[in-house]
Every structure is written in structure tokens, then in C-alpha cells.
Scaffold this motif. Structure first.
Motif, mmCIF file in Angstrom:
data_model
loop_
_atom_site.group_PDB
_atom_site.id
_atom_site.type_symbol
_atom_site.label_atom_id
_atom_site.label_comp_id
_atom_site.label_asym_id
_atom_site.label_seq_id
_atom_site.Cartn_x
_atom_site.Cartn_y
_atom_site.Cartn_z
ATOM 1 N N ILE A 350 0.840 -1.201 0.000
ATOM 2 C CA ILE A 350 0.000 0.000 0.000
ATOM 3 C C ILE A 350 0.873 1.249 0.000
ATOM 4 N N PRO A 351 0.772 2.076 -1.044
ATOM 5 C CA PRO A 351 1.627 3.271 -1.142
ATOM 6 C C PRO A 351 1.093 4.414 -0.283
ATOM 7 N N PRO A 352 1.973 5.153 0.394
ATOM 8 C CA PRO A 352 1.538 6.310 1.180
ATOM 9 C C PRO A 352 1.427 7.574 0.324
ATOM 10 N N VAL A 353 0.890 7.417 -0.873
ATOM 11 C CA VAL A 353 0.709 8.533 -1.800
ATOM 12 C C VAL A 353 -0.687 9.105 -1.577
ATOM 13 N N LYS A 354 -0.748 10.365 -1.187
ATOM 14 C CA LYS A 354 -2.011 10.958 -0.746
ATOM 15 C C LYS A 354 -3.112 10.876 -1.804
ATOM 16 N N SER A 355 -2.754 11.095 -3.056
ATOM 17 C CA SER A 355 -3.768 11.127 -4.111
ATOM 18 C C SER A 355 -4.384 9.752 -4.368
ATOM 19 N N LEU A 356 -3.710 8.688 -3.925
ATOM 20 C CA LEU A 356 -4.213 7.348 -4.199
ATOM 21 C C LEU A 356 -5.194 6.844 -3.145
ATOM 22 N N ILE A 357 -5.281 7.530 -2.023
ATOM 23 C CA ILE A 357 -6.201 7.085 -0.974
ATOM 24 C C ILE A 357 -7.637 7.096 -1.478
ATOM 25 N N ASP A 358 -7.967 8.090 -2.316
ATOM 26 C CA ASP A 358 -9.323 8.191 -2.863
ATOM 27 C C ASP A 358 -9.438 7.577 -4.251
ATOM 28 N N ASP A 359 -8.346 7.031 -4.763
ATOM 29 C CA ASP A 359 -8.396 6.356 -6.057
ATOM 30 C C ASP A 359 -9.194 5.065 -5.918
#
Length: 430
Positions: A350-359
Motif C-alpha cells: 500500500i503506497p503512502p501517496v495521498k492522491s491514491l487514498i481516494d483512487d
């Protein structure tokens, strides 16, 4: 007449001087422009023919597409080798670095950063704020040591709330609600909720959520002399933990080294409605035929989240690379949004990339979404070498608390005193 002639001659001389200076001025301006252009062009250092990366075992499949796009964009070949990240990469770097065989980039768990930096194996990196803003604040914090940045995060993991959908309809919102459900569901060999809270890795979230801390964080620099594991908040968290044991809501067999195995066995056999565990346990649960639900940990009685420990895997530039600029460019590239998303698709890391949390790829994956959400509240395990002195004293304290052999304040006071003594003994001069 003479005065007019003098003025005329002065004007002639002035015009001549300006005419003579004109070409020189234009030349100087052109030279300055050329220098500025050259400075801009020199922003990228000479390209190496090849960069070498050490990746975790069985994870190269996710690195390959990122390498391919990097090679296409920059024209630099990238070669990778798979080694066990937990120990082999660090140990091999200690040998290959001084021998001149080190890679340019390695992946490591964040809690090793302090030790390997102290040993001179990694170097600080410089990236723009726009790059840092890609990631969650906590995951960037995990890549810091002594206030300096030593990597970029690639994945994160932290304990979450996992429940058996056949025994529990949905995850409770608060720990108080869970406590009441656990009392109703606990009978004989059946339990409503199980957590191995004599394990400091698991218990930390309750102590920290109530206001405790391991080492004080001063803008990315952890102060080993400021330990908050026996402050008022930590004691309140320990008292909350003790209540679950005292009220018989946890089975007696989950104390000590076998606690984790007992928890897993009870849940996978359908004898526990819910547990606190990490995403690493999900496959075993599914293999056992359990239909699981996954959610962030319920809120504590003070309204705060359970501030679980978080582990962050990152990419780092070694001290031995001859190409730090392009090595940094490489880790920026392989951690960008597109490549982070591909890594999740191929490895479920699981990447800690903010934009992907809502992807949708994460938002529609119940387990991934829960871990991503819980990670927003989680605290990276301290990555300074002194953390090694914390685990054993805290485990002893938590066991005496869980078994009722000591009250929380006395147990935590003793643990902190032991931690401080061990730090002074084993890490002098820091």
C-alpha cells in the motif's frame, strides 16, 4: 564663441564614447545570457551509463515497469537485484560498500535508517517540496533521521481492526462500543475481540493515543533523552489495556511469545469475532475460509485515534554511489503516483501517496483503504539505534500490567528507568 565650441566638442566626444561602448555592452549582455543558459543546462549532471538497484525479494515485478519508463525518459540503463530487505540488503551493503561493489539505490524498512546512516551507508537526499507533498506526512517523517531526509517512501503497513463478518455485522466506531460488544460476545471459548497488548508493537497505539510517546520528536529529530512512556497519557493508555485483561475479555493464553499464534488460531477457527492485526495476516484468514471485514481501529475513549506503530518501506541513495543526482531522480520516478499505483496492483503493497487514498483501486479495496486510513493516524516506529533498548523493558512492563501483577504507573516507571540506563550504557556519547 569659444564656449559654444567647447560644448559642441564635448557632445561629439560623448557620442563617440557611447558608440564605442555599444558593441561591448551588447557583447556583455549576450555573454550574461549565455552564462544563464549554461547554468540552466548544467542543472542535470552528466548521465551514467547504468544505475544499480537492490529490491526486496519477489518485488521486482513491480519495479520493472518503473525502470522501463525511467530508461525511456532519461536514457539511463537500470539493473536490479532482489535481496531480502529485512536483513540481507543491510548486511550486504556493509560488505559491498567498502569493497566498491555497492549499488546506487537500495530499499530498506524505515526502522533501520538510523543505524545504517550512523554506519555511513546512506546519504542525505534533496528533493523539491512538490515531491514531498506527494506523500503522507507520517511516511516522510519515517524517512527522516536527525532532521535530515534519507529516502522516499514506497509502501506502508500498520495494524488495523479485522472482524469476522459472520460474527460481527460491522466495525464499531469507538473502543467503548467495542468493549460493550466484546462483553456480550465473550462466553466460554468464544471471544468478541482479541489483541495481543503485552506486545509493545501492538500496545503502543493505546499509549500514544492517550498522550504517551517513545522519544520526543523535534521536527524530525528524535530526542533519546525525552521518553514519554510513563507520562500521564501513557499511564491512562496502560490502564485502559489492563481493563480488558482484568474483565476476562482476553483469553489467558495470549500472554507472552505465543500470544500472536493463539490470537490467529482463535480467529481462523471462528472463535473470535474480531482482532487487532496487520494486513500480513489477511491471506491466512481468507485461506481459513473466514469472510473478513477490515476497518481503521475504533476511536479511544478520549476521542483520539489508536495511534498504531507504522512500518514504512523506502528507497534510499547509498553513500557509495558516484551518481547521487541521478540516483535521487530514480527514486523520485519509481515512487511517483503512476508507479506507486502499479506497485500496488502487482504486489498489494500500500503506497503512502495521498492522491491514491481516494483512487478507486484503493478506495474500493476494503483492506487497502483501512490500512491507508489508519496510516494517517499512525506513528512511524522510531528509527534511531536507541529504539533497540525499548522493546524488552516495555514487554516486561506490559506483561505485569496484563497479568495484574503491577499497577500501570509502577510498571511503566520501572520500564523507563531501565530504558534510560540501557541507553546510557550501550549508546554512550550520543
Amino acid at each position: 564663441m569659444k564656449k559654444s565650441l567647447s560644448i559642441f566638442m564635448m557632445l561629439v566626444l560623448l557620442l563617440g564614447l557611447l558608440a564605442a561602448c555599444g558593441p561591448d555592452r551588447e557583447a556583455r549582455e549576450q555573454s550574461t545570457e549565455d552564462e544563464n543558459n549554461n547554468t540552466e543546462n548544467q542543472g542535470e549532471e552528466p548521465k551514467p551509463e547504468k544505475l544499480v538497484v537492490w529490491e526486496d525479494v519477489d518485488k521486482g515485478i513491480a519495479l520493472e515497469p518503473a525502470i522501463e519508463s525511467f530508461e525511456e525518459e532519461y536514457g539511463i540503463e537500470v539493473e536490479y537485484v532482489e535481496l531480502n530487505m529485512a536483513d540481507k540488503i543491510r548486511d550486504q551493503l556493509r560488505l559491498d560498500g567498502p569493497a566498491g561493489n555497492a549499488p546506487d539505490v537500495v530499499t530498506l524498512p524505515h526502522d533501520q535508517i538510523g543505524q545504517v546512516v550512523t554506519e555511513g551507508l546512506l546519504q542525505e537526499i534533496q528533493v523539491e517540496d512538490a515531491v514531498l507533498d506527494t506523500f503522507s506526512e507520517s511516511s516522510i517523517s519515517a524517512q527522516m533521521f536527525d532532521g535530515k531526509l534519507y529516502g522516499l517512501p514506497k509502501s506502508t503497513e500498520t495494524p488495523v481492526f479485522i472482524y469476522n463478518k459472520a460474527l460481527m455485522d460491522q466495525a464499531p466506531e469507538t473502543m467503548d462500543e467495542l468493549y460493550e460488544q466484546a462483553k456480550e460476545l465473550t462466553s466460554g471459548d468464544q471471544y468478541g475481540f482479541i489483541a495481543v497488548l503485552d506486545d509493545f508493537y501492538m500496545a503502543h497505539g493505546y499509549l500514544a493515543g492517550m498522550g504517551g510517546y517513545v522519544f520526543k520528536d523535534n521536527d524530525g529529530a528524535l530526542d533519546r533523552n525525552d521518553i514519554g512512556l510513563n507520562n500521564e497519557g501513557a499511564i491512562a493508555g496502560a490502564e485502559f489495556i489492563q481493563k480488558w485483561y482484568a474483565d476476562g475479555l482476553f483469553p489467558s493464553g495470549i500472554i507472552g511469545e505465543t500470544g500472536g499464534a493463539a490470537r490467529d488460531g482463535l480467529f481462523n477457527e471462528g472463535n473470535a469475532a474480531s482482532v487487532m492485526n496487520g494486513p500480513w495476516a489477511l491471506q491466512g484468514m481468507k485461506d481459513a475460509g473466514i469472510e473478513v471485514g477490515v476497518a481503521p481501529m475504533p476511536k479511544l475513549p478520549n476521542g483520539e485515534p489508536v495511534k498504531t506503530f507504522m512500518g514504512v518501506k523506502g528507497w534510499h541513495v547509498t553513500q557509495f554511489t558516484k551518481n547521487p543526482y541521478w540516483s535521487t531522480k530514480l527514486i523520485e520516478h519509481i515512487t511517483n503516483e503512476e508507479n506507486a499505483k502499479t506497485r500496488f496492483e502487482l504486489t498489494q503493497e500500500i503506497p503512502p501517496v495521498k492522491s491514491l487514498i481516494d483512487d478507486p483501486i484503493i478506495a474500493e479495496n476494503e483492506a487497502a483503504k483501512a490500512v491507508a486510513e489508519q496510516s494517517q493516524y499512525a506513528i512511524p516506529m522510531p528509527n534511531i539505534p536507541e529504539m533497540g533498548e525499548v522493546w524488552a523493558p516495555m514487554a516486561s512492563a506490559l506483561q505485569t500490567i496484563a497479568t495484574g501483577k503491577s499497577d500501570p504507573k509502577a510498571a511503566l516507571d520501572e520500564a523507563v528507568e531501565t530504558i534510560k540506563t540501557n541507553i546510557e550504557t550501550n549508546h554512550p556519547g550520543n
